[in-house]
Design a protein around this motif. Structure first.
Motif, PDB file in Angstrom:
ATOM      1  N   LYS A  48       9.490   2.797  11.653  1.00 48.05           N
ATOM      2  CA  LYS A  48       8.099   2.970  11.266  1.00 48.05           C
ATOM      3  C   LYS A  48       7.508   4.183  11.989  1.00 48.05           C
ATOM      4  O   LYS A  48       7.859   4.478  13.124  1.00 48.05           O
ATOM      5  CB  LYS A  48       7.287   1.712  11.584  1.00 48.05           C
ATOM      6  CG  LYS A  48       7.614   0.551  10.667  1.00 48.05           C
ATOM      7  CD  LYS A  48       6.480  -0.452  10.571  1.00 48.05           C
ATOM      8  CE  LYS A  48       6.264  -1.191  11.859  1.00 48.05           C
ATOM      9  NZ  LYS A  48       5.305  -2.305  11.699  1.00 48.05           N
ATOM     10  N   GLU A 103       8.248   6.783   1.867  1.00 48.38           N
ATOM     11  CA  GLU A 103       7.296   5.769   1.438  1.00 48.38           C
ATOM     12  C   GLU A 103       7.891   4.968   0.284  1.00 48.38           C
ATOM     13  O   GLU A 103       8.639   5.498  -0.535  1.00 48.38           O
ATOM     14  CB  GLU A 103       5.986   6.410   0.968  1.00 48.38           C
ATOM     15  CG  GLU A 103       5.161   7.048   2.062  1.00 48.38           C
ATOM     16  CD  GLU A 103       3.819   7.524   1.554  1.00 48.38           C
ATOM     17  OE1 GLU A 103       3.585   7.409   0.333  1.00 48.38           O
ATOM     18  OE2 GLU A 103       3.010   8.006   2.369  1.00 48.38           O
ATOM     19  N   GLY A 144       3.908   4.843  12.023  1.00 45.10           N
ATOM     20  CA  GLY A 144       2.465   4.668  11.981  1.00 45.10           C
ATOM     21  C   GLY A 144       1.902   4.870  10.593  1.00 45.10           C
ATOM     22  O   GLY A 144       2.448   4.391   9.601  1.00 45.10           O
ATOM     23  N   ASP A 145       0.812   5.632  10.511  1.00 47.28           N
ATOM     24  CA  ASP A 145       0.165   5.875   9.228  1.00 47.28           C
ATOM     25  C   ASP A 145       1.004   6.761   8.316  1.00 47.28           C
ATOM     26  O   ASP A 145       0.712   6.874   7.116  1.00 47.28           O
ATOM     27  CB  ASP A 145      -1.204   6.519   9.441  1.00 47.28           C
ATOM     28  CG  ASP A 145      -2.181   5.576  10.140  1.00 47.28           C
ATOM     29  OD1 ASP A 145      -1.960   4.355  10.079  1.00 47.28           O
ATOM     30  OD2 ASP A 145      -3.150   6.071  10.753  1.00 47.28           O
ATOM     31  N   ALA A 146       2.034   7.405   8.874  1.00 45.64           N
ATOM     32  CA  ALA A 146       2.878   8.303   8.081  1.00 45.64           C
ATOM     33  C   ALA A 146       3.955   7.560   7.306  1.00 45.64           C
ATOM     34  O   ALA A 146       4.789   8.175   6.645  1.00 45.64           O
ATOM     35  CB  ALA A 146       3.525   9.350   8.990  1.00 45.64           C
ATOM     36  N   SER A 203       0.807  -1.221   0.000  1.00 40.22           N
ATOM     37  CA  SER A 203       0.000   0.000   0.000  1.00 40.22           C
ATOM     38  C   SER A 203       0.841   1.274   0.000  1.00 40.22           C
ATOM     39  O   SER A 203       0.290   2.373  -0.007  1.00 40.22           O
ATOM     40  CB  SER A 203      -0.917   0.016   1.228  1.00 40.22           C
ATOM     41  OG  SER A 203      -0.148  -0.001   2.429  1.00 40.22           O
TER      42      SER A 203
END
Length: 305
Positions: A252, A219, A254-256, A176
């Motif tokens: 890591k 990312e 999180g969602d970032a 993702s």
């Protein structure tokens, strides 16, 4: 530059050799190999620091290994090669992942198969964050949050191809995550946003020179082994700062996605520090992971007067 410690050497292969005739093998038919493809969706160096593995061939312990991130020995994904063994030999593996100095493993995974003469099998073994709180019966093991049979029939396994590493599960390069991308921020101990043209402070380094603290949000690039290149240019001075490179390990966020902070970039290399105060600096950053995927970014900052 100060970054979270990266491995001194990438773990391309942990060689776990079968125990010869003690495992029931005969030299004339010991032509079966199994390569364990070890992966994790946890951040090595942060959520797990040490991996201990025990391999058995026909019930006999062939090798016990311990690899640590702090010792520069642990990088995932990795291959654990088992063999040669005789056709039909039972290969059983137990892998435990530990965090910091904790005595109990974060995750323990078992896997087993049978060697097949003339084939080199790829046995996938994942250390899954979803299994950190799982409890399975003695006859089962946890994979992707579910209790499953640790035995995988050799007919269900593919032949080993080193290309599997390029698409292996990763803490940061997830399906993702999308295309490789980086966002430039600032910060010594945490990531903070950085606006284009923002005034940033500089501080004296322990070995001379003055630097700014940079940080990155990332990312689509691997958590371990990516090569960071940072360069810069003072347009008003028509002066290029020499770039530096470093191998990094991401954490890591999180969602970032993933991030790294504490990137020390010297801004007065080859210049008097007074000549750069109040000047615009164009920072250029490139990050290339072990798969060859690359993300780049540029950010203008202004050195504090």
């Amino acid at each position: 530059m100060t970054v979270p410690r990266a491995p001194g050497a990438l773990l391309a292969m942990l060689v776990l050799c079968a125990a010869g005739c003690a495992s029931g093998c005969a030299s004339e038919d010991a032509d079966a190999l199994v390569v364990v493809g070890l992966t994790t969706d946890m951040a090595v160096g942060f959520e797990l620091d040490r991996v201990e593995s025990t391999t058995k061939v026909d019930g006999v312990i062939a090798r016990v290994e311990s690899r640590s991130y702090g010792g520069g020995e642990l990088s995932l994904p990795a291959e654990l090669a088992v063999g040669p063994a005789h056709d039909g030999a039972e290969i059983a593996l137990t892998v435990a992942a530990f965090r910091g100095r904790e005595a109990s493993p974060v995750v323990t995974r078992r896997a087993a198969t049978r060697a097949v003469g003339g084939r080199t099998l790829l046995l996938p073994v994942s250390l899954d964050e979803a299994c950190s709180a799982a409890s399975c019966a003695a006859s089962a093991t946890c994979a992707e949050g579910a209790c499953v049979d640790p035995f995988i029939a050799p007919s269900a396994l593919a032949d080993h191809d080193p290309a599997w590493l390029a698409s292996a599960r990763d803490a940061c390069k997830t399906p993702s995550a999308g295309l490789p991308a980086i966002v430039v921020g600032q910060g010594e101990r945490a990531f903070a946003p950085l606006e284009d043209g923002e005034v940033v402070p500089i501080e004296a380094g322990p070995q001379g020179g003055h630097h700014v603290w940079l940080a990155l949000r990332v990312e689509g690039l691997r958590q371990m082994g990516s090569r960071l290149t940072v360069g810069g240019r003072f347009p008003e001075l028509a002066f290029e700062l020499l770039p530096f490179t470093s191998q990094i390990t991401l954490r890591k966020a999180g969602d970032a996605g993933c991030e790294i902070y504490g990137i020390r970039f010297q801004v007065d290399r080859g210049l008097p520090v007074e000549s750069v105060r109040g000047r615009a600096l164009d920072v250029e950053i490139a990050l290339e992971d072990p798969d060859g995927d690359v993300a780049t970014a540029a950010q203008r900052v202004v050195i504090s007067p």
